[in-house]
Design a protein around this motif. Sequence first.
Motif, mmCIF file in Angstrom:
data_model
loop_
_atom_site.group_PDB
_atom_site.id
_atom_site.type_symbol
_atom_site.label_atom_id
_atom_site.label_comp_id
_atom_site.label_asym_id
_atom_site.label_seq_id
_atom_site.Cartn_x
_atom_site.Cartn_y
_atom_site.Cartn_z
ATOM 1 N N ASN A 6 34.026 11.984 0.971
ATOM 2 C CA ASN A 6 33.013 10.763 1.782
ATOM 3 C C ASN A 6 31.682 9.961 0.617
ATOM 4 O O ASN A 6 31.604 9.185 1.518
ATOM 5 C CB ASN A 6 31.894 12.082 2.406
ATOM 6 C CG ASN A 6 30.953 11.223 3.349
ATOM 7 O OD1 ASN A 6 31.265 9.947 4.239
ATOM 8 N ND2 ASN A 6 29.867 11.426 4.436
ATOM 9 N N ARG A 113 25.907 0.982 8.178
ATOM 10 C CA ARG A 113 25.137 2.818 8.328
ATOM 11 C C ARG A 113 24.775 3.459 9.256
ATOM 12 O O ARG A 113 25.151 4.838 9.877
ATOM 13 C CB ARG A 113 25.827 3.090 6.717
ATOM 14 C CG ARG A 113 26.322 2.414 5.819
ATOM 15 C CD ARG A 113 27.605 2.303 6.560
ATOM 16 N NE ARG A 113 28.117 3.919 6.061
ATOM 17 C CZ ARG A 113 29.540 3.476 6.737
ATOM 18 N NH1 ARG A 113 30.402 2.467 7.186
ATOM 19 N NH2 ARG A 113 30.315 4.938 6.645
ATOM 20 N N TYR A 117 26.987 6.122 11.217
ATOM 21 C CA TYR A 117 26.766 7.280 10.867
ATOM 22 C C TYR A 117 25.653 8.271 10.669
ATOM 23 O O TYR A 117 26.526 8.767 11.062
ATOM 24 C CB TYR A 117 27.420 6.844 8.701
ATOM 25 C CG TYR A 117 27.981 8.435 8.119
ATOM 26 C CD1 TYR A 117 29.330 8.530 8.577
ATOM 27 C CD2 TYR A 117 27.547 9.237 7.810
ATOM 28 C CE1 TYR A 117 29.531 9.564 8.054
ATOM 29 C CE2 TYR A 117 27.864 10.375 7.047
ATOM 30 C CZ TYR A 117 29.278 11.050 7.220
ATOM 31 O OH TYR A 117 29.846 11.354 6.963
ATOM 32 N N SER A 126 24.592 11.927 5.817
ATOM 33 C CA SER A 126 24.044 10.805 5.655
ATOM 34 C C SER A 126 23.727 10.145 4.580
ATOM 35 O O SER A 126 23.754 9.116 3.990
ATOM 36 C CB SER A 126 22.821 11.034 6.711
ATOM 37 O OG SER A 126 23.625 11.542 8.337
ATOM 38 N N ASP A 129 26.707 9.849 2.234
ATOM 39 C CA ASP A 129 27.025 8.345 2.943
ATOM 40 C C ASP A 129 26.708 7.408 2.878
ATOM 41 O O ASP A 129 26.876 6.297 1.995
ATOM 42 C CB ASP A 129 27.487 8.130 3.723
ATOM 43 C CG ASP A 129 27.865 7.271 5.117
ATOM 44 O OD1 ASP A 129 29.557 6.854 4.744
ATOM 45 O OD2 ASP A 129 27.112 5.685 5.477
#
Length: 229
Positions: A6, A113, A117, A126, A129
């Motif tokens: 990720n 994002r 996400y 998160s 990411d």
Amino acid sequence: MNKWKNFLKGIIKENPVLVLVLGTCPTLAVTTSVLNALGMGLAATVVLLCSNMAISALRKVIPDKVRIPCYIVLIAGFVTIVEMLMHAFVPSLYESLGIFLSLIVVNCIILGRAEMYASKNTVVDSAIDALGMGVGFTLALFLMSSIREIFGAGTWCGLEIPFAGDYSMMILTMAPGGFFVFGCLIALVNFIITRKGGKVKKNIGCAGCPSASLCGKAQEDKCEKEENK
């Protein structure tokens, strides 16, 4: 291992600048200088990390109908904090970045994002990411700014490079040179991805858009293709 993947996806496979082609405006504007590029990359990474974590923590509280305005308010708050800190501790960098620092609020990488996400995953995922995307964004800016500053101005991080100034190409510090370097780097990353066995999306229309899931147009196009068959 999934968390590691990720993190890594934002560096090459889904690099926000060189693969998804997001955040093009600040990319072209601040990459005439390595120091400005690193400053923008770090500022965007901090905002991305904080906003992703905040949005993920509040994802079950924020009403779906007003989620985008709520995201913008949260992002704007973190951008303001970063601006104040930069103004206090690195005023020269703050002046150099100018309006592009404030425009982080509407940077499509951060909003993308948050919507794609952070609003659907845990705080830890998160954050990972955000770090991956932030590092990928910063590396892309660093690479592009290094090329433009070295070959365009004969300097690197403001330091003169012997003999490079005598053969500098000033056009690389201008808009046409920025687009040229940008295009070359995108082609290089696509070559690396395909060389490693990856696939570069070649879909045309809404179905090939990275933000296709945000609207119903992609689904309409898919249904229309099925009906035509």
